[in-house]
Scaffold this motif. Sequence first.
Motif, PDB file in Angstrom:
ATOM      1  N   MET A   1      12.360  11.361   0.035  1.00 38.26           N
ATOM      2  CA  MET A   1      12.519  10.117   0.560  1.00 38.26           C
ATOM      3  C   MET A   1      11.733   9.084  -0.060  1.00 38.26           C
ATOM      4  O   MET A   1      10.113  10.098   0.064  1.00 38.26           O
ATOM      5  N   GLU A   2      11.609   8.132  -0.101  1.00 42.93           N
ATOM      6  CA  GLU A   2      10.482   7.586  -1.615  1.00 42.93           C
ATOM      7  C   GLU A   2       9.584   6.902  -0.926  1.00 42.93           C
ATOM      8  O   GLU A   2       9.647   6.330   0.551  1.00 42.93           O
ATOM      9  N   LYS A   3       8.873   7.067  -1.126  1.00 45.80           N
ATOM     10  CA  LYS A   3       7.246   6.420  -0.557  1.00 45.80           C
ATOM     11  C   LYS A   3       7.592   4.973  -0.877  1.00 45.80           C
ATOM     12  O   LYS A   3       7.902   5.071  -2.136  1.00 45.80           O
ATOM     13  N   ARG A   4       6.383   4.827   0.184  1.00 46.59           N
ATOM     14  CA  ARG A   4       6.602   3.271  -0.401  1.00 46.59           C
ATOM     15  C   ARG A   4       4.932   3.000  -0.904  1.00 46.59           C
ATOM     16  O   ARG A   4       4.091   3.961  -0.798  1.00 46.59           O
ATOM     17  N   VAL A   5       5.114   1.820  -1.516  1.00 46.21           N
ATOM     18  CA  VAL A   5       3.644   1.269  -2.636  1.00 46.21           C
ATOM     19  C   VAL A   5       2.971   0.216  -1.568  1.00 46.21           C
ATOM     20  O   VAL A   5       3.685  -0.944  -1.006  1.00 46.21           O
ATOM     21  N   VAL A   6       2.322   0.787  -1.099  1.00 45.50           N
ATOM     22  CA  VAL A   6       0.612  -0.084  -0.879  1.00 45.50           C
ATOM     23  C   VAL A   6       0.015  -0.634  -1.983  1.00 45.50           C
ATOM     24  O   VAL A   6      -0.775   0.306  -2.517  1.00 45.50           O
ATOM     25  N   LYS A   7      -0.330  -2.170  -2.134  1.00 48.93           N
ATOM     26  CA  LYS A   7      -1.017  -1.988  -3.321  1.00 48.93           C
ATOM     27  C   LYS A   7      -2.233  -3.344  -2.251  1.00 48.93           C
ATOM     28  O   LYS A   7      -2.610  -3.930  -1.957  1.00 48.93           O
ATOM     29  N   ILE A   8      -3.203  -2.037  -3.088  1.00 55.36           N
ATOM     30  CA  ILE A   8      -4.601  -2.502  -2.637  1.00 55.36           C
ATOM     31  C   ILE A   8      -5.376  -3.806  -4.341  1.00 55.36           C
ATOM     32  O   ILE A   8      -5.250  -3.031  -5.395  1.00 55.36           O
ATOM     33  N   LYS A   9      -6.280  -5.215  -3.888  1.00 57.40           N
ATOM     34  CA  LYS A   9      -6.637  -5.821  -4.404  1.00 57.40           C
ATOM     35  C   LYS A   9      -8.253  -5.084  -4.453  1.00 57.40           C
ATOM     36  O   LYS A   9      -8.388  -4.865  -3.781  1.00 57.40           O
TER      37      LYS A   9
ATOM     38  N   PRO B   1      -6.051  -4.796   1.652  1.00 58.46           N
ATOM     39  CA  PRO B   1      -4.607  -4.377   1.265  1.00 58.46           C
ATOM     40  C   PRO B   1      -4.397  -6.101   0.681  1.00 58.46           C
ATOM     41  O   PRO B   1      -4.394  -6.600   1.396  1.00 58.46           O
ATOM     42  N   GLU B   2      -3.136  -6.018  -0.085  1.00 60.74           N
ATOM     43  CA  GLU B   2      -2.017  -7.051  -0.559  1.00 60.74           C
ATOM     44  C   GLU B   2      -1.361  -7.870   0.848  1.00 60.74           C
ATOM     45  O   GLU B   2      -1.294  -9.298   1.200  1.00 60.74           O
ATOM     46  N   ASN B   3      -1.168  -6.556   1.466  1.00 60.12           N
ATOM     47  CA  ASN B   3      -0.190  -7.472   3.320  1.00 60.12           C
ATOM     48  C   ASN B   3      -1.698  -7.856   3.748  1.00 60.12           C
ATOM     49  O   ASN B   3      -2.368  -6.915   4.327  1.00 60.12           O
ATOM     50  N   GLU B   4      -1.449  -9.105   4.085  1.00 58.31           N
ATOM     51  CA  GLU B   4      -2.454  -9.431   4.980  1.00 58.31           C
ATOM     52  C   GLU B   4      -2.387  -9.295   7.041  1.00 58.31           C
ATOM     53  O   GLU B   4      -3.046  -9.376   7.395  1.00 58.31           O
ATOM     54  N   ASP B   5      -1.398  -7.831   6.727  1.00 55.29           N
ATOM     55  CA  ASP B   5      -1.290  -8.283   8.644  1.00 55.29           C
ATOM     56  C   ASP B   5      -2.126  -7.202   8.478  1.00 55.29           C
ATOM     57  O   ASP B   5      -2.234  -6.745   9.514  1.00 55.29           O
ATOM     58  N   VAL B   6      -2.538  -6.293   7.495  1.00 52.75           N
ATOM     59  CA  VAL B   6      -3.186  -5.270   7.808  1.00 52.75           C
ATOM     60  C   VAL B   6      -4.780  -5.289   7.821  1.00 52.75           C
ATOM     61  O   VAL B   6      -4.894  -5.678   6.317  1.00 52.75           O
ATOM     62  N   ALA B   7      -5.508  -6.178   8.014  1.00 52.62           N
ATOM     63  CA  ALA B   7      -6.989  -6.545   7.691  1.00 52.62           C
ATOM     64  C   ALA B   7      -8.110  -5.478   7.817  1.00 52.62           C
ATOM     65  O   ALA B   7      -8.446  -4.689   9.210  1.00 52.62           O
ATOM     66  N   VAL B   8      -8.167  -5.195   6.443  1.00 50.03           N
ATOM     67  CA  VAL B   8      -9.288  -3.726   6.431  1.00 50.03           C
ATOM     68  C   VAL B   8      -9.678  -4.615   5.298  1.00 50.03           C
ATOM     69  O   VAL B   8      -9.279  -4.640   4.171  1.00 50.03           O
ATOM     70  N   VAL B   9     -11.305  -4.835   5.043  1.00 49.79           N
ATOM     71  CA  VAL B   9     -11.820  -5.174   3.734  1.00 49.79           C
ATOM     72  C   VAL B   9     -12.811  -4.344   3.722  1.00 49.79           C
ATOM     73  O   VAL B   9     -13.936  -4.077   4.515  1.00 49.79           O
ATOM     74  N   VAL B  10     -12.985  -3.106   2.032  1.00 51.29           N
ATOM     75  CA  VAL B  10     -14.278  -1.684   1.939  1.00 51.29           C
ATOM     76  C   VAL B  10     -14.582  -2.461   0.265  1.00 51.29           C
ATOM     77  O   VAL B  10     -14.902  -3.512  -0.161  1.00 51.29           O
ATOM     78  N   ALA B  11     -16.199  -2.374   0.797  1.00 48.07           N
ATOM     79  CA  ALA B  11     -17.038  -2.552  -0.740  1.00 48.07           C
ATOM     80  C   ALA B  11     -17.358  -1.111  -0.956  1.00 48.07           C
ATOM     81  O   ALA B  11     -18.310  -0.659   0.296  1.00 48.07           O
ATOM     82  N   SER B  12     -17.883  -1.188  -2.298  1.00 42.47           N
ATOM     83  CA  SER B  12     -18.504   0.135  -2.455  1.00 42.47           C
ATOM     84  C   SER B  12     -18.821   0.418  -4.005  1.00 42.47           C
ATOM     85  O   SER B  12     -18.519  -0.591  -5.009  1.00 42.47           O
ATOM     86  N   SER B  13     -20.016   0.870  -4.248  1.00 42.72           N
ATOM     87  CA  SER B  13     -20.329   0.657  -5.655  1.00 42.72           C
ATOM     88  C   SER B  13     -19.880   1.606  -6.734  1.00 42.72           C
ATOM     89  O   SER B  13     -20.189   1.247  -7.834  1.00 42.72           O
TER      90      SER B  13
ATOM     91  N   VAL C   1       2.617  -2.793  13.721  1.00 42.00           N
ATOM     92  CA  VAL C   1       2.346  -2.639  11.961  1.00 42.00           C
ATOM     93  C   VAL C   1       3.388  -2.522  11.005  1.00 42.00           C
ATOM     94  O   VAL C   1       4.293  -2.212  11.856  1.00 42.00           O
ATOM     95  N   PRO C   2       2.522  -3.421  10.287  1.00 40.72           N
ATOM     96  CA  PRO C   2       4.268  -3.164   8.905  1.00 40.72           C
ATOM     97  C   PRO C   2       4.165  -2.124   8.602  1.00 40.72           C
ATOM     98  O   PRO C   2       4.068  -1.107   8.410  1.00 40.72           O
ATOM     99  N   GLU C   3       5.687  -2.238   7.960  1.00 38.10           N
ATOM    100  CA  GLU C   3       6.474  -0.505   8.031  1.00 38.10           C
ATOM    101  C   GLU C   3       6.124   0.108   6.593  1.00 38.10           C
ATOM    102  O   GLU C   3       6.023   1.186   6.617  1.00 38.10           O
ATOM    103  N   GLU C   4       5.384  -0.498   5.659  1.00 42.59           N
ATOM    104  CA  GLU C   4       5.495   0.293   4.916  1.00 42.59           C
ATOM    105  C   GLU C   4       3.873   1.269   5.018  1.00 42.59           C
ATOM    106  O   GLU C   4       3.837   2.234   3.966  1.00 42.59           O
ATOM    107  N   PHE C   5       3.053   1.094   5.795  1.00 41.89           N
ATOM    108  CA  PHE C   5       1.845   1.521   6.836  1.00 41.89           C
ATOM    109  C   PHE C   5       2.125   3.015   7.786  1.00 41.89           C
ATOM    110  O   PHE C   5       2.159   3.273   7.698  1.00 41.89           O
ATOM    111  N   LEU C   6       3.371   2.895   8.268  1.00 38.53           N
ATOM    112  CA  LEU C   6       4.041   3.449   8.885  1.00 38.53           C
ATOM    113  C   LEU C   6       4.985   4.845   7.920  1.00 38.53           C
ATOM    114  O   LEU C   6       4.892   5.947   8.120  1.00 38.53           O
ATOM    115  N   LEU C   7       5.559   4.395   6.721  1.00 41.24           N
ATOM    116  CA  LEU C   7       6.467   5.658   6.495  1.00 41.24           C
ATOM    117  C   LEU C   7       5.579   6.459   5.245  1.00 41.24           C
ATOM    118  O   LEU C   7       4.183   5.607   4.830  1.00 41.24           O
TER     119      LEU C   7
END
Length: 137
Positions: free
Chosen positions: A1-9, A20-32, A59-65
């Motif tokens: 099975m081909e992996k989906r790519v989840v792009k992270i800005k 995540p580039e996909n704004e349907d998943v609202a997660v924001v993280v900060a770190s040093s 849930v957007p498909e790329e996050f489930l696969l």
Amino acid sequence: MEKRVVKIKVDWNGNYMACPENEDVAVVVASSSFKNLQKEIEYSIGQHVQGLVEDGITVPEEFLLEHAYEYVFTTRALLHYTERVVSRKALSEETGINLQQLSHYASGWRNPREPMRKKIIDGIHAIGNRLSAISVL
């Protein structure tokens, strides 16, 4: 099975920040550190998706696969990420980009157009290739 790519800005403003580039998943993280940022964003996305599933929210498909994460850096994040191994002076000499201009990009005062961004990335790669060609007796 081909992996989906989840792009992270990934950006930089005194710390690394990611979402995540996909704004349907609202997660924001900060770190040093970028290494910690990777762990945190992947964990946070997993927790968020699990919560969406439990709540019956689509849930957007790329996050489930089965998926892999690809980190896409802004220029200022890239310059901060590579500064431990590639000085701005060395990058300036490699690319011909004025040292002050590189500092403006690193601070976020200016954002380079795509041809300049490519020149920066090519310069970093050229320096890395020269370093990787060195052998020790």
